[in-house]
Design an enzyme around this catalytic site. Structure first.
Site, PDB file in Angstrom:
ATOM      1  N   SER A 146       0.853  -1.301   0.025  1.00 14.95           N
ATOM      2  CA  SER A 146       0.010  -0.053   0.085  1.00 14.95           C
ATOM      3  C   SER A 146       0.927   1.230  -0.047  1.00 14.95           C
ATOM      4  O   SER A 146       2.113   1.084   0.487  1.00 14.95           O
ATOM      5  CB  SER A 146      -0.902   0.062   1.144  1.00 14.95           C
ATOM      6  OG  SER A 146      -1.460   1.457   1.446  1.00 14.95           O
ATOM      7  N   TYR A 160      -1.756  -0.372  10.305  1.00 14.36           N
ATOM      8  CA  TYR A 160      -2.031  -1.083   8.814  1.00 14.36           C
ATOM      9  C   TYR A 160      -0.497  -0.589   8.065  1.00 14.36           C
ATOM     10  O   TYR A 160       0.011  -1.355   7.390  1.00 14.36           O
ATOM     11  CB  TYR A 160      -2.932  -0.319   8.305  1.00 14.36           C
ATOM     12  CG  TYR A 160      -3.341  -0.688   6.628  1.00 14.36           C
ATOM     13  CD1 TYR A 160      -3.643  -1.732   6.314  1.00 14.36           C
ATOM     14  CD2 TYR A 160      -3.093   0.373   5.878  1.00 14.36           C
ATOM     15  CE1 TYR A 160      -3.958  -1.985   4.961  1.00 14.36           C
ATOM     16  CE2 TYR A 160      -3.254   0.098   4.477  1.00 14.36           C
ATOM     17  CZ  TYR A 160      -3.746  -1.141   3.958  1.00 14.36           C
ATOM     18  OH  TYR A 160      -3.863  -1.446   2.582  1.00 14.36           O
TER      19      TYR A 160
END
Length: 251
Positions: A146, A160
């Protein structure tokens, strides 16, 4: 992809969003796909039906990506139905709740690490074993990173982002370790993509609020990420390994 691209592909977290778009794209290109999902039986069955109706091949396996037994079952299902996989897209992942570090619950942190990092390790480990086994043909592994890994996720998803930073490290290290066995390892790092993951974390308006931060001026689609994944899984990217491909509109 071309008709010469080899073999079946395993996809974790394949029933929705980027995973589902990738499964469908691979199947349209003639590659059989075994994919896992956690809970939504209807979505998994509907995806398989769409693929069958279009002349493709797929199998759905219910199981948690962080469970070693479920990962083994997924790869076994691929072998039994389609033969040994030559591709893996380790896509399964969660954001956890949006929060600042001081309010992050330990249970939420552990769950994010279990799915995003341990689950990715388990899938990659199984793929390397398959692709480097006697008579194995090598293959291509694509991990899900990501842009948060580099941007940091401050104020929302530090946990995350940290898990995806570890995925970036795994991408580089495993590409060097597995390259001599004919296995390429890359990752995709999506930016702001129109999927349900934002609403699931309680940030349903996040995409519209952040759209102005994207240099190309719009939110990306799951299909655009899927196209990048499928290229990395294909022979068209045969000399690409150890790379994290940003799919983020310049953000």
């Amino acid at each position: 992809m071309t008709q010469t691209d080899p073999g079946p592909v395993v996809v974790t977290g394949g029933s929705r969003g980027i995973g589902a778009a990738t499964v469908e794209t691979l199947a349209r290109a003639g590659r059989p796909v075994a994919f896992s999902y956690v809970a939504n039986d209807a979505a998994a069955q509907a995806l398989c039906q769409r693929i069958t109706d279009a002349g493709g091949q797929s199998i759905a396996c219910k199981g948690d990506a962080s469970d070693p037994a479920a990962v083994d079952d997924l790869f076994q299902a691929c072998r039994d139905r389609f033969g040994p996989p030559t591709g893996l897209f380790a896509n399964a992942g969660i954001t956890g709740p949006a929060c600042r570090l001081e309010t992050l619950e330990l249970a939420d942190l552990r769950r994010v690490v279990e799915v995003n990092l341990i689950g990715t390790f388990l899938a990659a480990q199984a793929a390397v074993r398959e692709m480097s086994a006697p008579g194995g043909a090598g293959g291509s592994i694509v991990l899900m990173s990501s842009r948060a890994a580099q941007l940091g996720g401050a104020g929302e998803w530090l946990h995350y982002a940290a898990s995806k930073g570890a995925v970036d490290s795994l991408t580089v290290g495993l590409s060097r370790e597995a390259g001599p066995q004919g296995i390429r390892v890359n990752a995709v790092a999506p930016g702001l993509i129109d999927t349900e993951i934002h609403a699931a974390a309680g940030l349903g308006d996040r995409l519209q609020n952040m759209k102005s931060n994207v240099p190309v001026g719009r939110i990306g689609t799951a299909q655009e990420v899927a196209d990048a994944v499928c290229w990395l899984l294909s022979n068209s990217s045969a000399y690409v390994s150890g790379t994290v491909v940003q799919v983020s509109g310049g953000r």
